[in-house]
Design a protein around this motif. Structure first.
Motif, PDB file in Angstrom:
ATOM      1  N   LYS A  21       0.818  -1.214   0.000  1.00 28.43           N
ATOM      2  CA  LYS A  21       0.000   0.000   0.000  1.00 28.43           C
ATOM      3  C   LYS A  21       0.852   1.265   0.000  1.00 28.43           C
ATOM      4  O   LYS A  21       0.428   2.290  -0.513  1.00 28.43           O
ATOM      5  CB  LYS A  21      -0.926   0.002   1.211  1.00 28.43           C
ATOM      6  CG  LYS A  21      -2.014  -1.059   1.151  1.00 28.43           C
ATOM      7  CD  LYS A  21      -2.879  -1.038   2.395  1.00 28.43           C
ATOM      8  CE  LYS A  21      -3.964  -2.106   2.329  1.00 28.43           C
ATOM      9  NZ  LYS A  21      -4.808  -2.131   3.548  1.00 28.43           N
ATOM     10  N   ASN A  22       2.042   1.200   0.588  1.00 27.60           N
ATOM     11  CA  ASN A  22       2.879   2.392   0.708  1.00 27.60           C
ATOM     12  C   ASN A  22       3.915   2.520  -0.396  1.00 27.60           C
ATOM     13  O   ASN A  22       4.465   3.609  -0.569  1.00 27.60           O
ATOM     14  CB  ASN A  22       3.588   2.396   2.070  1.00 27.60           C
ATOM     15  CG  ASN A  22       2.651   2.671   3.218  1.00 27.60           C
ATOM     16  OD1 ASN A  22       2.361   3.806   3.542  1.00 27.60           O
ATOM     17  ND2 ASN A  22       2.153   1.609   3.827  1.00 27.60           N
ATOM     18  N   THR A  78      -7.199   2.026  -2.373  1.00 27.38           N
ATOM     19  CA  THR A  78      -6.193   3.054  -2.098  1.00 27.38           C
ATOM     20  C   THR A  78      -6.073   3.963  -3.316  1.00 27.38           C
ATOM     21  O   THR A  78      -6.809   3.827  -4.300  1.00 27.38           O
ATOM     22  CB  THR A  78      -4.825   2.410  -1.788  1.00 27.38           C
ATOM     23  OG1 THR A  78      -4.351   1.716  -2.952  1.00 27.38           O
ATOM     24  CG2 THR A  78      -4.939   1.426  -0.634  1.00 27.38           C
ATOM     25  N   SER A 122      -6.110  -5.276  -1.830  1.00 32.88           N
ATOM     26  CA  SER A 122      -5.442  -4.271  -0.993  1.00 32.88           C
ATOM     27  C   SER A 122      -5.145  -2.994  -1.751  1.00 32.88           C
ATOM     28  O   SER A 122      -4.934  -1.947  -1.135  1.00 32.88           O
ATOM     29  CB  SER A 122      -4.140  -4.845  -0.439  1.00 32.88           C
ATOM     30  OG  SER A 122      -3.226  -5.123  -1.487  1.00 32.88           O
ATOM     31  N   LEU A 123      -5.148  -3.038  -3.097  1.00 33.58           N
ATOM     32  CA  LEU A 123      -4.804  -1.864  -3.893  1.00 33.58           C
ATOM     33  C   LEU A 123      -6.025  -1.085  -4.363  1.00 33.58           C
ATOM     34  O   LEU A 123      -5.951   0.133  -4.552  1.00 33.58           O
ATOM     35  CB  LEU A 123      -3.970  -2.273  -5.114  1.00 33.58           C
ATOM     36  CG  LEU A 123      -2.532  -2.731  -4.843  1.00 33.58           C
ATOM     37  CD1 LEU A 123      -1.903  -3.300  -6.106  1.00 33.58           C
ATOM     38  CD2 LEU A 123      -1.689  -1.582  -4.323  1.00 33.58           C
TER      39      LEU A 123
END
Length: 590
Positions: free
Chosen positions: A473-474, A507, A503-504
């Motif tokens: 994510k980062n 974001t 998870s992407l």
């Protein structure tokens, strides 16, 4: 053959390097080898540092040559311009990316601001209603008191200003009814009043005398230093004479197997040991230890520090505090004193001098600095743009490593693109010392060391699924996504494709997840189906959610393909959102 003479032509030999050239080449190889070892030991052996090192080597080659110097200089200048252009492009890319993220978040920010403004207006209205109610109650109480004749605002005598029913401050109720006790208490108050008047006359001086007192203090300190120097010389001389006298006395009492000259030479050879034994190397040593206690020595040491600080000798005061016995001045209180001195005089940096002396006299094994002072020292150095000083403290292990320290250095690098690579390397070293593998791997990824980060995470046994999702994510790069969703050196993938995409998509980097699915879909009709069917970590409900997000973001063909694969499985029925009966029986079909 030589056509003119008919003789065989001699072969051309390569030029033989001179001794000067050979020595120069050997020195270059030695320089390169030492610089590599230095960079590797400091954890800074990256592309930028290698470029700097070989640039220095190129300069030495240009300086050594004579005939090719202009053309080599021109070539180096072109390479330098290209490298600088690439660096500028990277910095501009980072700035533009941040600006783009800011612009993208403006609608949501505006919505939150409007919501917050509405909440504040409601609170203001509530406060105004409460204020009006309180004012009405106060006015009602005033009207009642005015009617009853007990208005506190009505002017009158001293009895009206003081309620006689209230107890006298500092006295008990039974004492306030005793005339003798009241008389004694009045005398006590008069004595205190007179003592305060005397203290004003004796304990304070006019402010215009400060400069005169400062000059006297400076002269007294100078005289004290001179006397201490003379005293040390006398002690040393006395020690030398004592050694000679003891040697002669021992020689007289001995069997005189050696000459007197040899005995004296042996005694003089012990002069270094004499210095350690006689010259006071610690603050507790004194010419007459029986006349002074340890507490008095500490008090004198602190007073000496205060004298240096008040007289403006900040460097001497910093050194004095850094080498204080038992660390009595290596604390936050001393730091606050230097900070106050810095506020008074903006031309010098007393606080930075204090931290330089403090960290210079410390190490992790001897006189360690606590985490609070470490963080404050790094903040002070970076506020003065002293990045090289922080690099020295970290690499020489002069400070206490903590996660908060790594976070601060990393944030400073984010705000200063010019120092970003250096700060990331420092933060990575600090996180690894603190056993924070999650943030250490993130720093490696941000430095484009994805392969090294993957090796580090797979070797670190406690690296969990949440840690991998944090990395993704980062720092969602294509290389990292590829490494996390594939086998790595015979070990299973850290994340499944479904986990990575889920998870992407929630974001700011959802495009990376869609690109991953597009790449898999482009490999063939069966490729995406095999990925979905073999994904044991992501359920079919998760893939349905992924398909819905693909449709919402314009990937209609990809969404239809995922839905067709999911609905083709046994026991899976696609339920219409408009069918209420189907919603009720949804758990039966799932």
């Amino acid at each position: 053959m030589n056509p003119s003479s008919g003789l065989p032509r001699a072969s051309v030999l390569p030029p033989i390097p001179s001794a000067r050239d050979r020595a120069f080449l050997e020195s270059l190889q030695s320089f390169i080898r030492k610089e590599k070892e230095s960079l590797l030991s400091g954890g800074q052996y990256d592309a930028e540092q290698r470029c700097i090192m070989y640039s220095h080597v190129f300069d030495k080659v240009i300086g050594h040559t004579s005939g090719y110097k202009p053309i080599l200089t021109t070539i180096k200048q072109e390479y330098d311009e290209i490298i600088n252009a690439i660096k500028r492009g990277r910095r501009e890319e980072v700035l533009l990316h941040r600006k783009l993220r800011t612009l993208a978040s403006e609608p949501a920010t505006m919505m939150y601001y409007r919501k917050r403004a509405s909440e504040l207006r409601e609170r203001i209205e509530l406060i105004e209603r409460n204020s009006n109610e309180i004012e009405r109650q106060i006015q009602r109480l005033r009207d009642e008191r005015r009617v009853s004749g007990t208005d506190p605002e009505k002017p009158g005598t001293a009895e009206n200003l003081m309620d006689p029913a209230q107890p006298i401050p500092g006295m008990k109720i039974e004492d306030s009814l005793d005339m003798e006790a009241l008389t004694k208490y009045r005398q006590h108050l008069e004595e205190r009043r007179q003592a305060l008047k005397d203290a004003i006359k004796t304990r304070y001086v006019p402010i215009h005398l400060k400069e005169e007192l400062d000059e006297k203090l400076a002269l007294a300190l100078q005289e004290k230093e001179e006397e201490e120097f003379i005293n040390n010389k006398l002690i040393l001389g006395y020690g030398k004479r004592r050694i000679v006298a003891d040697a002669i006395s021992s020689w007289v009492k001995s069997d005189k197997c050696i000459s007197l000259e040899e005995a004296l030479s042996l005694a003089i050879a012990k002069e270094d040991q004499l210095k350690d034994d006689v010259i006071p190397a610690d603050v507790f040593d004194d010419t007459d230890p029986g006349k002074i206690t340890e507490g008095k020595s500490l008090l004198e040491y602190v007073e000496r520090f205060n004298d240096l600080l008040l007289s403006g000798q900040y460097k001497a005061a910093a050194t004095h505090a850094a080498h204080s016995p038992r660390g009595i001045l290596r604390n936050v209180e001393t730091m606050e004193k230097f900070k106050a001195a810095e506020d008074r005089d903006g031309q010098v940096f007393p606080l930075l001098l204090f931290f330089e002396a403090l960290f210079g006299s410390s190490s992790l094994t001897k006189h360690p600095i606590n985490g609070i002072l470490t963080l404050e020292g790094v903040k002070c150095a970076l506020s003065r743009d002293k990045v090289d000083l922080v690099v020295h403290w970290v690499t020489q292990q002069r400070i206490t490593f903590s996660e908060a320290l790594g976070d601060f250095i990393k944030e400073y690098g984010d705000s200063e693109p010019f120092h970003e690579s250096t700060c990331l390397a420092l933060a990575q070293l600090i996180y690894r010392k603190c056993c924070n593998a999650q943030k250490a791997a993130l720093c490696m990824c941000l430095q484009d060391q994805v392969q090294g980060a993957l090796d580090y995470t797979y070797q670190y046994k406690r690296f969990s699924l949440d840690d991998y999702l944090f990395l993704l994510k980062n720092c969602p790069t294509a290389e990292l996504i590829h490494g996390l969703t594939r086998e790595w050196n015979g070990k299973p993938a850290a994340l499944s494709v479904g986990q990575a995409v889920l998870s992407l998509i929630y974001t700011d980097h959802k495009e990376y997840g869609f690109q991953l699915l597009e790449n898999i879909h482009s490999c063939g009709d069966r490729a995406l189906e095999q990925v979905i069917l073999n994904d044991v970590a992501c359920t079919l409900e998760g893939w349905v959610e992924i398909a819905a997000e693909c449709l919402n973001n314009g990937y209609r063909q990809l969404s239809e393909r995922i839905r067709s694969i999911v609905t083709s499985q046994d026991g899976v029925v696609e339920i219409s959102s408009k069918d209420e009966d189907a919603k009720i029986m949804e758990h039966v079909f799932m």
